[in-house]
Write an enzyme that holds these catalytic residues in place. Structure first.
Site, short mmCIF file in Angstrom:
data_model
loop_
_atom_site.label_atom_id
_atom_site.label_comp_id
_atom_site.label_asym_id
_atom_site.label_seq_id
_atom_site.Cartn_x
_atom_site.Cartn_y
_atom_site.Cartn_z
N LYS A 187 0.88 -1.19 0.00
CA LYS A 187 0.00 0.00 0.00
C LYS A 187 0.90 1.22 0.00
CE LYS A 187 -1.94 2.89 2.19
NZ LYS A 187 -1.65 4.32 1.93
N GLU A 262 9.03 0.84 11.40
CA GLU A 262 10.12 1.81 11.30
C GLU A 262 9.44 3.18 11.37
OE1 GLU A 262 12.10 4.53 10.26
OE2 GLU A 262 12.53 3.73 8.26
N CYS A 296 13.17 10.12 8.46
CA CYS A 296 12.82 9.80 9.85
C CYS A 296 14.04 9.88 10.77
CB CYS A 296 12.16 8.44 9.90
SG CYS A 296 12.90 7.26 8.78
N GLU A 397 8.68 15.54 16.49
CA GLU A 397 9.18 15.38 15.13
C GLU A 397 8.50 16.40 14.21
OE1 GLU A 397 8.29 11.69 12.92
OE2 GLU A 397 10.38 11.71 12.32
#
Ligand code: ADP
Ligand code: MG
Length: 494
Positions: A187, A262, A296, A397
């Site tokens: 996906k 992750e 990330c 973040e």
């Protein structure tokens, strides 16, 4: 093909369909969604919008393939497929680079630069396909009884990927699945579905049997959630935000499928006064500005030893002003747009929060709207000085080109403060002192520690998180284990 004018062989004006069971299908609902170029706001393509029903069809196809001829493929045959796919990706790398750039904005120099990584990954997994093996284990039971292990593919894998590196993210899921004998329903992210769909075409061209690789574009809350909760999916491999990761774990509970995650980060990048500053300035700058901060493991908390803090931080700010921001299709561009309006709004709100919290922007700090830039989602490289550990810009973040620079005085202190985050993905250390380097390598609670470099990656070296950055490893031998079950076999021989 001309990237600047969006002439691209894959962008032929037709609706991009989903790949299920080796066929290109419309969504069961007939719905489509638009994918746009974040540099210009222009529509690139209409894409079939998969939802739960399409995920059902794709999982059924993946199950049938898993139980069918695919299970008879020998390791060397899977290896040959992966090598063929690697060759095809290599031959078409210009096209892939352009498609990634158009769909998610990264500079063409960067997406072209992914060639070695994308192709190298496929060849690494190809090598691993014939290197997987169980063990014979001595047991202490009385009599003659042999024990050994078999490594078996976990089965149908639901792979959910983000938009920040569509080609490599897709390969990072498809590669280990093909190497181990799993089947996949991939996906892609709704922001950047094109490259994974093109990769699906090459999988078929390489001879991957129908149903082994399925690609179902759609939105997270519908297609993604359906995949994560699907009772006939054996494992979910997810890359994305930690909040979505948490909902994936909850969704996985129904059939206790395996999960690897992750997730995000707020990585410390630590500069000591004894470092080679001529390397540390651009190194710590690009640790955040690469891909516009949409990585990330970006080194967003820049800890700088107090005695060089003012000088170093202003040098990083000067460096940030030299970077060329613009349309990623321009070969001169070093920093492209953010992926979407949504991300730009989010990053801009953090720029305001930083100022309100009392941090001082030395560069950037404001969305760019000059000329054509107003049509895209451009935020320039930004360096905030006078950041304290408890500020939101030091803890949350941001996923944009924003450095939060924080002073520190000694080693023990920076270890403690560097580790004071819910995340644990990447980290950087800049020093000429070998003792300090080793000490920090052990003390930092993160899956990667980069010393006098940042963001080095290799298919053979594991990558992944501690704490809320997730679990499981990608790349390296460990990655294959995530796609394998271990079975113990006992044979009584007397
Ligand atoms: P980002 O904030 O970087 O977009 P997300 O975690 O939202 O990160 O998205 C990463 C991937 O997860 C995308 O493919 C997205 O569609 C998918 N996703 C988002 N929400 C969900 C969900 N609730 N369940 C499953 N997948 C999801
Ligand atoms: Mg999202």
């Amino acid at each position: 093909m001309n990237v600047m004018t969006q002439v691209h062989p894959f962008l032929d004006g037709k609706t991009k369909r989903m790949l299920i069971g080796g066929k290109w299908l419309e969504a069961a609902s007939g719905k489509t969604f638009e994918t746009r170029n974040p540099a210009t706001g222009e529509i690139l393509a209409h894409v079939a919008e998969g939802d739960a029903e399409d995920i059902d069809r794709a999982v059924a196809a993946a199950r049938e393939a898993f139980n069918g001829p695919w299970s008879k493929f020998k390791p060397a045959q899977r290896q040959a497929l992966l090598l063929k796919l690697a060759d095809l990706v290599e031959e078409n790398i210009e096209e892939f680079a352009a498609l990634d750039t158009l769909d998610m904005g990264a500079p063409i120099s960067r997406t072209r630069g992914n060639k070695a990584r994308a192709v190298g990954m496929l060849r690494f997994y190809a090598g691993m396909a014939t290197a997987l093996h169980g063990e014979t284990i001595n047991n202490s039971l009385p009599g003659e009884i042999v024990s050994f292990t078999l490594k078996e593919p976990v089965g149908v894998v639901g792979a959910i990927i983000p938009w920040n590196g569509p080609l490599t993210a897709a390969i990072w899921k498809i590669g280990p699945a093909l190497a181990t004998g799993c089947t996949v329903v991939l996906k892609p992210a709704e922001e950047a579905p094109l490259t994974p769909l093109r990769l699906g075409e090459l999988c078929l061209e390489a001879g991957v049997p129908p149903g082994v690789v399925n690609v179902v574009p759609g939105f997270g809350e519908t297609a993604g959630a359906a995949l994560a909760s699907h009772p006939d999916v054996d494992k979910v491999a997810f890359t994305g935000s930690h909040v979505t990761g948490q909902s994936i774990i909850r969704a996985s509970a129904g059939n206790l499928k395996r999960v690897s995650l992750e997730l995000g980060g707020k990585s410390p990048d630590i500069v000591f006064a004894d470092a080679d500053l001529s390397q540390a300035v651009p190194g710590s700058g690009m640790a955040v500005f690469a891909n516009s901060g949409q990585i990330c493991s970006a080194g967003t908390r820049l800890f700088v030893e107090k005695k060089i803090y003012d000088e170093f931080v202003s040098r990083v700010a000067d460096f940030s002003k030299t970077l060329r921001v613009g349309n990623g299709a321009d070969p001169e561009t070093q920093v492209g747009p953010l992926v979407s309006q949504e991300q730009m709004t989010r990053v801009s709100s953090y720029l305001n929060i930083g100022r309100q919290e009392g941090a001082r922007p030395l560069s950037g700090g404001e969305r760019l709207t000059d000329g054509d830039m107003a049509k895209g989602f451009f935020v320039p490289p930004t360096v905030f000085a006078d950041v304290r550990d408890d500020m939101r810009i030091a803890q949350e973040e941001i996923f944009g080109p924003v450095i939060s620079a924080i002073p520190f005085t000694d080693v023990e202190e920076v270890i403690e403060r560097g580790n004071k985050t819910q995340f644990g993905l990447g980290s950087g250390v800049w020093t000429r002192d070998v003792g300090k380097a080793h000490k920090l390598a052990r003390a930092i609670r993160a899956g990667s520690v980069w010393i006098n470099c940042y963001q080095a990656m290799d298919p053979a070296v594991p990558f992944g998180g501690y704490k809320m950055s997730g679990y499981g490893r990608e790349s390296g031998v460990q990655h294959l284990e995530e796609y394998l079950n271990v079975k113990a076999v006992w044979i009584k021989t007397d």
